[in-house]
Design a protein around this motif. Sequence first.
Motif, PDB file in Angstrom:
ATOM      1  N   VAL B 149       0.898  -0.999  -0.267  1.00 36.23           N
ATOM      2  CA  VAL B 149      -0.167   0.085  -0.213  1.00 36.23           C
ATOM      3  C   VAL B 149       1.316   1.285  -0.105  1.00 36.23           C
ATOM      4  O   VAL B 149       0.996   2.173  -0.626  1.00 36.23           O
ATOM      5  N   LEU B 150       1.665   1.368   0.960  1.00 35.30           N
ATOM      6  CA  LEU B 150       2.707   2.498   0.737  1.00 35.30           C
ATOM      7  C   LEU B 150       3.027   2.765  -0.900  1.00 35.30           C
ATOM      8  O   LEU B 150       3.430   3.734  -0.870  1.00 35.30           O
ATOM      9  N   THR B 153       0.885   4.067  -2.801  1.00 38.80           N
ATOM     10  CA  THR B 153       1.258   6.159  -2.602  1.00 38.80           C
ATOM     11  C   THR B 153       1.757   6.592  -3.865  1.00 38.80           C
ATOM     12  O   THR B 153       1.867   7.600  -3.656  1.00 38.80           O
ATOM     13  N   GLY B 156       0.908   9.113  -6.225  1.00 39.47           N
ATOM     14  CA  GLY B 156       1.022  10.553  -6.729  1.00 39.47           C
ATOM     15  C   GLY B 156       1.363  11.150  -7.389  1.00 39.47           C
ATOM     16  O   GLY B 156       1.735  12.071  -7.786  1.00 39.47           O
ATOM     17  N   LEU B 167      -4.325   7.698 -10.754  1.00 38.43           N
ATOM     18  CA  LEU B 167      -4.881   6.448  -9.804  1.00 38.43           C
ATOM     19  C   LEU B 167      -5.274   4.799 -10.624  1.00 38.43           C
ATOM     20  O   LEU B 167      -5.775   3.658 -11.179  1.00 38.43           O
ATOM     21  N   ASN B 280      10.855   8.153  -5.759  1.00 44.48           N
ATOM     22  CA  ASN B 280       9.869   9.273  -5.347  1.00 44.48           C
ATOM     23  C   ASN B 280      10.322  10.064  -3.321  1.00 44.48           C
ATOM     24  O   ASN B 280       9.887  10.861  -3.651  1.00 44.48           O
ATOM     25  N   CYS B 481       1.974   5.399   5.446  1.00 47.88           N
ATOM     26  CA  CYS B 481       1.104   5.503   4.135  1.00 47.88           C
ATOM     27  C   CYS B 481       0.072   6.482   4.665  1.00 47.88           C
ATOM     28  O   CYS B 481      -0.145   7.996   3.468  1.00 47.88           O
ATOM     29  N   ALA B 484       2.002   9.949   3.846  1.00 47.38           N
ATOM     30  CA  ALA B 484       2.459   9.533   2.060  1.00 47.38           C
ATOM     31  C   ALA B 484       1.724  10.241   1.961  1.00 47.38           C
ATOM     32  O   ALA B 484       1.329  11.336   0.785  1.00 47.38           O
ATOM     33  N   ILE B 485       0.355  10.331   2.013  1.00 46.49           N
ATOM     34  CA  ILE B 485      -0.394  10.885   1.186  1.00 46.49           C
ATOM     35  C   ILE B 485      -1.220  12.564   1.652  1.00 46.49           C
ATOM     36  O   ILE B 485      -1.327  12.877   0.793  1.00 46.49           O
TER      37      ILE B 485
END
Lengths: 148, 505, 311
Positions: B149-150, B153, B156, B167, B280, B481, B484-485
């Motif tokens: 999941v991380l 992210t 983005g 997405l 990133n 996570c 990160a968002i």
Amino acid sequence: MNTDAIGGVLGLALTLGFWFGRGTWSPLAAMFPNTVIVVLGLLSLALLIKSWVRPTVQPIFADGNRTRMALTAVALGLWIWSMRWAGFYLSSLVFFALLTVYIAAASRRVTLRNVGVWVVIVAVEVAVLQFVFANLLAVRLPAGPFAP
Amino acid sequence: MDVLAAALQQLFTPYHLMLVLVGTTVGLFVGAMPGLSATMALAVLLPFTFTMDALPGLIALGSVYMGAIYGGSFAAILINAPGTPSSVATTFEGYPMAKAGRAEEAITAATIASVVGGLFGVFALLLLAPPLAAFSLRFGPPEYFWVAVLGLTLIGGLSSGSLLKGLMGGALGVLISIIGVSPIGGESRFTYGFPALQGGVELIVALIGLFVIPELLVMAGTGVGALAKSKLGTARGLLLSTTKKVLSMPGNLLRSVIVGEIVSVIPGAGGNIAGLIAYNEAKRWSKHPEEYGKGSLEGLVASESSNNVTVAGSMVPLLTLGIPGAPPDALILGAMLMHGLRPGAELFTTQGALTYGFILSMGVSAIVMLPIGLFGGRLIYQAVVRVPPSFLVPTVASMAILGSFALRNSMTDVMIMLALGLLGFALKEVGFHPAPIALGLILGPIAETGFVQSRLMGSSYAIPYLKLVESPLSQALIALCVLAIVWPLVSDWRRRRAAKVGRSA
Amino acid sequence: MTLLQRTLAIVLVALMGVAFAQFPERTIDYVISFNAGGESDITARLQQPHLEEILGVNVTITNRAGGGGAVAWSESQRSMRPDGYSVIGVNLPHIATQPMERTDTGYETENFEFITWFQFTPNALLVRDDSPFQTLDELIAYAKENPGSVTIGGSGSNTANHIATLQLEQLAGIDLTYVPFTGTGPTVPALLGGHVSALMSYSPMAVLQSDQVRTLAIASAERLSFLPDAPTFVEQGIEIVSGAHRGVAAPPGTPAEIVEALTEAFEEATRRIAEEQEEMGFAIIYVSGDEALELVREVTEEYAAILETLQ
């Protein structure tokens, strides 16, 4: 072109393609793909709405000659398709040479002499590739009837 | 440290050093071919190592591995093809640099970054193997899910332009990765009646299609080679000035290699995403985020330094616990077992001289990458620049075909490569960058497997999904996570406010 | 030479080859349906030099991974030439269970010409060496009191590991939670990291990890020479004898005399690497000819029966 609208439609088409590709899966195997299909569908709808409210408009396939891009893509398809029965060497020789002449013809005059020289170069290059893969890396390339 | 001295003595014989040199060179050229993976090179080599002594056999395998991961950067920079999945992020900056006529600078920077990364990995393996291995064991299925999941992210940061399209690309990538036999349950999914699709879409095959085919078609359409702006003849002092540039970003280098080390010791998740995460992070901390995607040296250095850490990094769980961290490591394990070497503590004590000799040989391999890489890189670069587009297009096409075929000896894979390439081209033209799709492809299976396994592990709980948030490490990952968002939103808001203040002042 | 001349030459040579066939006379392609580095692959690469010596021709190993082996198996039954120059590694129970459980599998269990089964890896129940479970009985007793809370990791679904776990549940009257992983590789960190209580794995893992794990029980009929301290399930009163077999087969329609020649070669190659293989935890077997097909039928029936009770 309204790229958001096209993107949204493409997204919906892919969503439907995956939706109808589902099978009778056990719950654990179905949970994840089903969720992602729904997510993709919703995002596609959102993009369609955006295309209506605040569209991104830009030209597409504008970097270069569209016919040539399309024909190159077709040539790649035929190349791969013919490899199955003609083998790697033969089909690569043909389509490599065709593409070389075709792309060169876009920017210069191509004489028959040029073509002759190029075909020889291509024949050698493809042979080298074949040798490296088949003999050094032990990859079994599609042989076809005329494998060297 | 007697054992280190003994190891050095064993290693520094002409025969062993020659093996390092040859192995690294071979690895470099194999890695430079899109689709020819380190795993393949090692598999071809493996039977030969059975007849060698243990140390030279392992040295040969280790050097080829090191060279191959580094060689992947050439294909990434020169033709936008991630030669190995670990060089995906290299394409983001390397190829734009090459298009702008800075290919040689990019190759030089990649070389220096790779050497730094390779050496760091070896030092970490020498000094920190046991604690790193213990750390890697804390990752179970729930933690893997959160790592994935991380990773997602990152979309983005990677979806230049439209977040919505990014997405969608990510979701598409995940769906493509689901094709084939499910990791849990063993059922066929999305096979549409074709037995061949049980094998699913191989990651490298998809990457070649998504990244190479669009560039190929544009090249054919314009009739201009991608490197048309490059001049032959080295700019004087390029090596020195590039070295200075790379070494003048110690923060970036350090951050990237640490990210590479942490990610690569987690077996199975490692190598492929190390470069992306480091990239990133580099972008997030950068003073010039606007340069990213247009040829940022920083981004390139982040990706290349971190992915070469993974070679020695994935060796941590292998040597200490007998767990191959990445596919090539399985072959090295095979060679070790054949020579009666069993991973574990014994390897570092009774077999110490041999083990440390092997580890140090990877360090030597990282060092010899510098001359070999600069020289070999020049050769490859000059070849690509000299070849006219009319030859370059079909040459790259035949490499793409051979590369996607060779992986599993499958014509189906070649067709999948082309189909995804054409789809990717169409999507790219309407504003979908291939990076989020690649991310979905890499992380989809990790996320699904982790999620379903966690659900099963929690079977005896009242709410099985609680298993996902039970461990402190999971909770830390969840926090990351969220960060990160939220972070980009906050920094975006602050920038906007600063702009407003600036205007009103 | 012109293309035509060359074609003629090739055809001529090919015809002569048919007339004076002395199998083998050219490179044999040994297809492995798993990735490079897996146990099947490494075993094949061990055999490779010996096969070359015995047969007197080159043997190349081609990895065609995908679908847990199914991609290559289906291709071998559809398009591989039955001339003995293509052989493919086969695994039990994979070729028995996959066609039962999946759609689009693309091959049939018995539609191979089995050359020989050369390797057997019995299931082994492993715990970490600091686990509270000292014996199989203790694990069973705990599972009785805490249904579902003992988690057993293993490689894949409907595999030998999975089925053995189900057998253990049935025979001991307990409720375990089986957690499938993608291959044996990822199971090890799961056990060592304490994410599962035990592993149902194969004998080589018990040997490889012997200083970090304890073998509670092994699913062979008798104790194994290379794991003398590991008790069998049977001697602890649980009748489980099962595991995975590795062998090699030719595509359907391969002439019997060629299959026999290959059987001899593979058995000899197996004999030569037997010692190294046993050290690595593989039990060596020589099951060829009619027995080979017999083994496939036995395994298929046994697994069909167990999977039936699952539904």
